[in-house]
Every structure is written in C-alpha cells, then in structure tokens.
Design a protein around this motif. Structure first.
Motif, PDB file in Angstrom:
ATOM      1  N   LYS B 236       0.836  -1.211   0.000  1.00  0.00           N
ATOM      2  CA  LYS B 236       0.000   0.000   0.000  1.00  0.00           C
ATOM      3  C   LYS B 236       0.869   1.259   0.000  1.00  0.00           C
ATOM      4  CE  LYS B 236      -4.359  -1.602   1.780  1.00  0.00           C
ATOM      5  NZ  LYS B 236      -5.148  -1.924   2.961  1.00  0.00           N
ATOM      6  N   ARG B 237       2.084   1.139   0.533  1.00  0.00           N
ATOM      7  CA  ARG B 237       2.984   2.292   0.578  1.00  0.00           C
ATOM      8  C   ARG B 237       3.793   2.425  -0.720  1.00  0.00           C
ATOM      9  NH1 ARG B 237       4.961   0.018   5.968  1.00  0.00           N
ATOM     10  NH2 ARG B 237       3.203   0.410   7.311  1.00  0.00           N
ATOM     11  N   TYR B 238       3.676   1.421  -1.572  1.00  0.00           N
ATOM     12  CA  TYR B 238       4.529   1.399  -2.761  1.00  0.00           C
ATOM     13  C   TYR B 238       4.245   2.553  -3.741  1.00  0.00           C
ATOM     14  CZ  TYR B 238       7.379  -0.431  -6.533  1.00  0.00           C
ATOM     15  OH  TYR B 238       8.322  -0.566  -7.507  1.00  0.00           O
ATOM     16  N   PRO B 239       2.980   2.898  -4.030  1.00  0.00           N
ATOM     17  CA  PRO B 239       2.728   4.009  -4.954  1.00  0.00           C
ATOM     18  C   PRO B 239       3.393   5.320  -4.502  1.00  0.00           C
ATOM     19  CG  PRO B 239       0.711   2.784  -4.591  1.00  0.00           C
ATOM     20  CD  PRO B 239       1.720   2.252  -3.618  1.00  0.00           C
ATOM     21  N   LEU B 240       3.361   5.594  -3.211  1.00  0.00           N
ATOM     22  CA  LEU B 240       3.992   6.811  -2.693  1.00  0.00           C
ATOM     23  C   LEU B 240       5.511   6.729  -2.873  1.00  0.00           C
ATOM     24  CD1 LEU B 240       3.596   9.499  -1.125  1.00  0.00           C
ATOM     25  CD2 LEU B 240       4.012   8.203   0.965  1.00  0.00           C
ATOM     26  N   PHE B 241       6.053   5.551  -2.573  1.00  0.00           N
ATOM     27  CA  PHE B 241       7.485   5.334  -2.758  1.00  0.00           C
ATOM     28  C   PHE B 241       7.869   5.545  -4.231  1.00  0.00           C
ATOM     29  CE2 PHE B 241      10.465   2.078  -4.335  1.00  0.00           C
ATOM     30  CZ  PHE B 241      11.640   2.502  -3.717  1.00  0.00           C
ATOM     31  N   ALA B 242       7.036   5.008  -5.132  1.00  0.00           N
ATOM     32  CA  ALA B 242       7.315   5.125  -6.575  1.00  0.00           C
ATOM     33  C   ALA B 242       7.270   6.591  -7.011  1.00  0.00           C
ATOM     34  CB  ALA B 242       6.296   4.298  -7.366  1.00  0.00           C
ATOM     35  N   LEU B 243       6.297   7.313  -6.510  1.00  0.00           N
ATOM     36  CA  LEU B 243       6.154   8.722  -6.883  1.00  0.00           C
ATOM     37  C   LEU B 243       7.377   9.522  -6.424  1.00  0.00           C
ATOM     38  CD1 LEU B 243       4.088  10.806  -8.069  1.00  0.00           C
ATOM     39  CD2 LEU B 243       3.442  11.275  -5.693  1.00  0.00           C
ATOM     40  N   PHE B 249      14.582  11.250  -9.098  1.00  0.00           N
ATOM     41  CA  PHE B 249      15.453  10.989 -10.249  1.00  0.00           C
ATOM     42  C   PHE B 249      15.162  11.911 -11.429  1.00  0.00           C
ATOM     43  CE2 PHE B 249      16.334   7.220  -7.816  1.00  0.00           C
ATOM     44  CZ  PHE B 249      17.697   7.073  -8.016  1.00  0.00           C
ATOM     45  N   GLY B 250      13.923  12.395 -11.504  1.00  0.00           N
ATOM     46  CA  GLY B 250      13.577  13.277 -12.620  1.00  0.00           C
ATOM     47  C   GLY B 250      13.942  14.731 -12.351  1.00  0.00           C
ATOM     48  N   LEU B 251      14.151  15.056 -11.070  1.00  0.00           N
ATOM     49  CA  LEU B 251      14.368  16.457 -10.692  1.00  0.00           C
ATOM     50  C   LEU B 251      15.692  16.983 -11.252  1.00  0.00           C
ATOM     51  CD1 LEU B 251      12.797  18.513  -8.931  1.00  0.00           C
ATOM     52  CD2 LEU B 251      14.349  17.916  -7.054  1.00  0.00           C
ATOM     53  N   ALA B 252      15.611  18.115 -11.930  1.00  0.00           N
ATOM     54  CA  ALA B 252      16.802  18.760 -12.482  1.00  0.00           C
ATOM     55  C   ALA B 252      16.636  20.264 -12.284  1.00  0.00           C
ATOM     56  CB  ALA B 252      16.933  18.416 -13.967  1.00  0.00           C
ATOM     57  N   PRO B 253      17.737  21.004 -12.362  1.00  0.00           N
ATOM     58  CA  PRO B 253      17.614  22.462 -12.150  1.00  0.00           C
ATOM     59  C   PRO B 253      16.589  23.100 -13.092  1.00  0.00           C
ATOM     60  CG  PRO B 253      19.919  21.798 -12.173  1.00  0.00           C
ATOM     61  CD  PRO B 253      19.123  20.592 -12.548  1.00  0.00           C
ATOM     62  N   GLN B 254      16.426  22.489 -14.271  1.00  0.00           N
ATOM     63  CA  GLN B 254      15.493  23.085 -15.237  1.00  0.00           C
ATOM     64  C   GLN B 254      14.075  22.523 -15.115  1.00  0.00           C
ATOM     65  OE1 GLN B 254      18.187  21.254 -15.758  1.00  0.00           O
ATOM     66  NE2 GLN B 254      18.268  20.307 -17.771  1.00  0.00           N
ATOM     67  N   GLY B 255      13.832  21.627 -14.148  1.00  0.00           N
ATOM     68  CA  GLY B 255      12.476  21.075 -13.950  1.00  0.00           C
ATOM     69  C   GLY B 255      12.528  19.564 -13.835  1.00  0.00           C
ATOM     70  N   ILE B 256      11.381  18.899 -14.088  1.00  0.00           N
ATOM     71  CA  ILE B 256      11.333  17.440 -14.021  1.00  0.00           C
ATOM     72  C   ILE B 256      11.617  16.875 -15.411  1.00  0.00           C
ATOM     73  CG2 ILE B 256       9.859  15.426 -13.558  1.00  0.00           C
ATOM     74  CD1 ILE B 256      10.220  16.881 -11.007  1.00  0.00           C
ATOM     75  N   ILE B 257      12.613  16.025 -15.502  1.00  0.00           N
ATOM     76  CA  ILE B 257      12.934  15.421 -16.794  1.00  0.00           C
ATOM     77  C   ILE B 257      12.446  13.972 -16.786  1.00  0.00           C
ATOM     78  CG2 ILE B 257      14.809  14.804 -18.392  1.00  0.00           C
ATOM     79  CD1 ILE B 257      16.321  17.218 -17.166  1.00  0.00           C
ATOM     80  N   PHE B 258      11.451  13.705 -17.602  1.00  0.00           N
ATOM     81  CA  PHE B 258      10.763  12.415 -17.597  1.00  0.00           C
ATOM     82  C   PHE B 258      11.721  11.261 -17.900  1.00  0.00           C
ATOM     83  CE2 PHE B 258       7.971   9.167 -19.522  1.00  0.00           C
ATOM     84  CZ  PHE B 258       7.130   8.981 -18.437  1.00  0.00           C
ATOM     85  N   GLY B 265      15.184   5.989 -12.109  1.00  0.00           N
ATOM     86  CA  GLY B 265      14.309   5.472 -11.050  1.00  0.00           C
ATOM     87  C   GLY B 265      13.983   4.002 -11.165  1.00  0.00           C
ATOM     88  N   LEU B 266      14.131   3.441 -12.370  1.00  0.00           N
ATOM     89  CA  LEU B 266      13.710   2.047 -12.589  1.00  0.00           C
ATOM     90  C   LEU B 266      14.368   1.036 -11.643  1.00  0.00           C
ATOM     91  CD1 LEU B 266      11.578   0.946 -14.488  1.00  0.00           C
ATOM     92  CD2 LEU B 266      13.425   0.184 -16.007  1.00  0.00           C
ATOM     93  N   PRO B 267      15.717   1.102 -11.492  1.00  0.00           N
ATOM     94  CA  PRO B 267      16.318   0.156 -10.539  1.00  0.00           C
ATOM     95  C   PRO B 267      15.737   0.326  -9.131  1.00  0.00           C
ATOM     96  CG  PRO B 267      18.018   1.205 -11.851  1.00  0.00           C
ATOM     97  CD  PRO B 267      16.736   1.915 -12.164  1.00  0.00           C
ATOM     98  N   PHE B 268      15.532   1.564  -8.726  1.00  0.00           N
ATOM     99  CA  PHE B 268      14.968   1.837  -7.402  1.00  0.00           C
ATOM    100  C   PHE B 268      13.599   1.195  -7.245  1.00  0.00           C
ATOM    101  CE2 PHE B 268      16.198   5.110  -4.133  1.00  0.00           C
ATOM    102  CZ  PHE B 268      17.561   4.923  -4.292  1.00  0.00           C
ATOM    103  N   LEU B 269      12.768   1.347  -8.282  1.00  0.00           N
ATOM    104  CA  LEU B 269      11.408   0.797  -8.207  1.00  0.00           C
ATOM    105  C   LEU B 269      11.461  -0.721  -8.087  1.00  0.00           C
ATOM    106  CD1 LEU B 269       9.479   2.948 -10.852  1.00  0.00           C
ATOM    107  CD2 LEU B 269       9.622   3.255  -8.392  1.00  0.00           C
ATOM    108  N   LEU B 270      12.389  -1.330  -8.830  1.00  0.00           N
ATOM    109  CA  LEU B 270      12.530  -2.782  -8.772  1.00  0.00           C
ATOM    110  C   LEU B 270      13.042  -3.227  -7.401  1.00  0.00           C
ATOM    111  CD1 LEU B 270      12.178  -5.340 -10.428  1.00  0.00           C
ATOM    112  CD2 LEU B 270      14.554  -5.148 -11.138  1.00  0.00           C
TER     113      LEU B 270
END
Lengths: 96, 392
Positions: B236-243, B249-258, B265-270
């Motif tokens: 149940k906590r996994y969606p929050l962890f994934a977000l 991992f997407g955060l960059a000085p110029q914004g969120i990079i998809f 983030g993929l290794p982290f999610l796994l």
C-alpha cells in the motif's frame, strides 16, 4: 523455532503450586511439565508470554508480564503512548 | 412451515438478548440475521426463545469468504451476531446438558468450529469479539472472562441449553479465567484442543487433549497462508514510494525530466518491490532456515541477498550516467535491506511464538539503526543529485 529468549519474564512460586496441571492444559508451547506432585517450568525459552497460565492458575503460583509479541503494536504504542494491543483488524468499528 | 419461518425471519436473533435492538454502547450486532444466511439451518425453540440452528457444511460462499479473509481487509468485518446457536438436535431446556462450544464472532473462526461439529448435537456460544479471531481477541481481552459471563447471562444459557460442559478453545485461555467463570456462573469449563479439527478426537478421548492437540504449530503452509496479508499492507505504501523515487530521479535544475526519472528510477522501483517480497514473503516462508533469531536481522540478510542478486541479474551496476554510481550503490545498500528488515519485523505479529520481551529488545536495537539508515540514504541521495547537477 525459537525467538529471543533472554528477557522472558515467566516465573513460578513453586511452594504455591498444587500440581493441578491447569497451566499444562492452557500453555500452547509445552513450557510446563509434571514432576512428582508439582509442575515445573521445563522449557522457559518456549514461553511466548501470552499470560494464559497466570490467568488460569487458581493458586497464584505463576507470574508473567503478558503482552502481544507484535512489533507493529509496540511501535504504535510508542507513538500514541497507549498499551500495545493487536490492532491489525477489527478496529474499524464496523460490525455485522 | 415456510410461512412460519418468514414470520420470525426478521425477529430471530441468535440468542434472546435482553437489550435486543437497543444500543448498550458495546453490542452492535443488533441487526436481525435473516434465515436465508447460507449457514442457517432453521430454528430451534427453547424455553428462553428461538435459537438459530447452523449447518455444519461450508458452502462455496463460506469458502470464498475464508479466501477473502486471507487476502484482504474483508476480514475486518466478517462477523456473525454474538449469541447462542444450535448444532443438530441438542438437549433443550434446563435439563438439556449438551456440550456448549464457545467461539468468537469472527465468521472464519465460527465456520471452522461448526464444520468440525458435523454429526454432533451441541450448542455454540459466540462471544462478541468484535469480529476478531479467538487468540487475538483473548490477547486483547474481548474473548475474555467478563464477556463470557455476560454472554452466558444474555443468552439465558442455563434456561435455553442447560448446564452442559462449556468447552473453550485452548487459545482463548489468555483472556479467560476458568475459575472466575465457574464461580460467577456455575458452569463447568473445559479447555478443548488448539485446533477445531481435533474436537472429535478430544471428545472420543473423554474430553482430554493430548500433547499434540495442546501445541500450537506454525508450519510452512501456515506461514504461506499468512504472507498475502504481509505483502498487501506493505505494498500500500509502494505508490507513494514510486512517486517520490520518480520525482527524485527526474528532478533537475530546469524542472522534471521524464527520461531521467524513468532511467534513473527504474532500478529503485525494482529494488522496492524486491525488498517488500524479501521481507513479507521470503522471510515468513523460509523463517526457520534463515539464520539468527531476530526478525530484523533475518529481514536484513534476506533483503541484502535479494538486492545483490537483483542488481547482478539486471546488471544495474555501474549505473549509466556520468557520475556518482558508487554513491547510489551505497544509498541502495543502506536503504533496501533495511526496508526488508522493517517489513520482516512486522511478521512478529503474525507468528505463534514471539514474545513481547523479545520484540521489545529487537525494537530497542533496530529502531535507531532504521532511523540512521534512512537518514544516511537521504544524505547519499542528496550528494548524488548534487554531483549529477555538477554543484559539488
């Protein structure tokens, strides 16, 4: 399977024991055994501190700090300051 | 007959309660139980009023209910009304004398009992345990001395069923003082076996349980059956962890990079999935075979092994990206086995042998380590991000 046993709180006042065997009936882990006309603690390390023996000993021969061996309940009690009780289900207030 | 049944359909309750239909602040099962309930087997008239007779056969619906209890929070509201029920043709009235089996009003427990009473003439007294099984309710005190005494009175037990032997499940003993019940009600109380399936043998042996019937077991199938309710709450906590992972991992000085969010983030999610599975499935199933007695240590070892195997299998190291792979490795190693350890520690609540003094010891040692590990993982991740952004 054995758990961490060094802090188990079960104690027995042997002079109060009448050998009725009630503790042997209620214990789910065969902690007690009959020895002559008395009952003795034979395997303290198997005790899970459920408190059944103390509650059902009519002669006050047994003592144990009973409680639920549940990390979730203990963490919750640390946060809320309440008693650690099993709260994994049935707390929703729903019924029937 | 059908008309007669329909006439009392909405007035029937399992036991004639003095306060039926009124709220006394504790009792909430005031809704009449329809006779169409799949477990209902008609009505028995007693001097204390009508009593519902239960079937000893489990229907598909009962079995489906049992399954849902194993895998979801359905179990939180799976109840029968507390009170007296009949099985077969028990002796009625003050001279009745048939055995009276005491159970919880959790329908799973109730079903396990009635199934084993097939072919017997007996009574079932369901206590108001707020829908919780016998052992847990005994620990909480809801399957307890006071409730049993109250329920014996509320059901007018001596008048309806006589003074037969009151047989309690052994695992109700942490909540019930047998001597206290006998003194307050005059009923003779016996502790039956741990498992309902041993009841026929217990009766055949002259109401005596042997050592095997008295011992709680915790085999691999028991542990396997419990694992879904370890995995599901943890997930149940996994969606929050994934977000949070994707944001970091997407955060960059110029914004969120998809693209970075996914690739980084993929290794982290796994690893997150693997660490939940290690703590909530592998530890429970292989419990006796994992070294050390501490559940936190068992969880850490299993989580670390699962982490290393996953990392090697998917060749995540070194991470793609310009810099900082080693820092990320250490952040992973600090965080994910710890998450497995915490998840495994939760299983202490489902086992049949952990004691409160032991869990207290574990927590005293483990909680500071968890807090330190989580803080270290956050710091390492922050350093990694600063290196990626070339700010360090």
């Amino acid at each position: 399977m054995r758990y961490i046993t060094s802090g188990i709180t079960l104690t027995m006042l042997t002079d109060k024991c009448t050998g009725c065997g009630m503790c042997m009936e209620v214990c789910p882990h065969e902690v007690f055994k009959a020895e002559g006309k008395r009952v003795v603690i034979a395997a303290k390390d198997r005790c899970m501190e459920c408190g059944a023996c103390e509650l059902n000993c009519a002669f006050g021969a047994l003592n144990v700090s009973k409680g639920v061996g549940c990390a979730s309940a203990l963490i919750k009690s640390m946060i809320t300051g309440g008693e650690p009780t099993c709260g994994c289900s049935g707390t929703s207030g729903n019924c029937c | 007959m059908a008309d007669k049944l329909s006439e009392i359909k909405f007035t029937l309750q399992p036991a004639p309660e003095p306060n039926a239909g009124q709220s006394d602040g504790n009792s909430c099962c005031c809704i009449p139980q329809p006779l169409e309930a799949e477990w209902s087997g008609g009505v028995l008239q007693t001097p204390a009023g009508p009593v519902c007779r239960v079937s000893t056969e489990l229907t598909r619906k009962d079995l489906w209910g049992r399954f849902k209890c194993r895998v979801s929070s359905f179990r939180d509201s799976y109840t029968v009304p507390p009170g007296l029920y009949a099985v077969g043709e028990p002796g009625i009235g003050p001279d009745g004398g048939s055995d009276i089996f005491v159970s919880a009003n959790y329908k799973f427990s109730f079903d396990m009992l009635r199934r084993e009473l097939h072919g017997m003439n007996a009574w079932i007294l369901a206590l108001d345990t707020k829908g919780i099984n016998v052992w847990c309710a005994a620990g909480k005190g809801t399957f307890g001395t006071d409730e049993l005494i109250k329920r014996i009175g509320a059901a007018s037990l001596a008048k309806a069923a006589g003074r037969g032997r009151l047989i309690l499940p052994q695992l109700g003993a942490p909540g019930v003082n047998a001597t206290g019940v006998r003194r307050a009600t005059g009923f003779r109380l016996s502790y039956g076996p741990v498992r309902a399936k041993d009841i026929p043998a217990y009766i055949r042996a002259g109401y005596k349980a042997d050592r095997d019937m008295r011992e709680v077991k915790f085999g691999v199938l028991d542990r396997l059956a419990l694992s879904p309710m370890e995995i599901i709450p943890a997930m149940k906590r996994y969606p929050l962890f994934a977000l949070i992972t994707l944001l970091i991992f997407g955060l960059a000085p110029q914004g969120i990079i998809f693209k970075d969010a996914i690739s980084g983030g993929l290794p982290f999610l796994l690893y997150g999935l693997i660490s939940v599975l290690a703590g909530a499935f592998l530890v429970p199933v292989f419990l006796p075979f994992i070294p050390f007695r501490s559940f936190a240590v068992k969880g850490w070892i299993t989580g670390a092994a699962a982490f290393v195997i996953t990392a090697r299998t998917f060749a995540f190291f070194p991470y793609s990206g310009p810099i900082g792979p080693n820092i990320l490795f250490w952040a992973d190693l600090v965080f994910f086995p710890m998450a497995s350890s915490y998840t495994a520690l939760q299983f202490t609540g489902s086992t049949t042998f952990t004691c409160i003094s032991g869990v207290k010891k574990e927590l005293k040692a483990a909680l500071p380590v968890y807090i330190a590990s989580a803080a270290a993982a956050v710091v390492l991740l922050a350093i990694y991000k600063l290196l990626v952004w070339r700010l360090l």
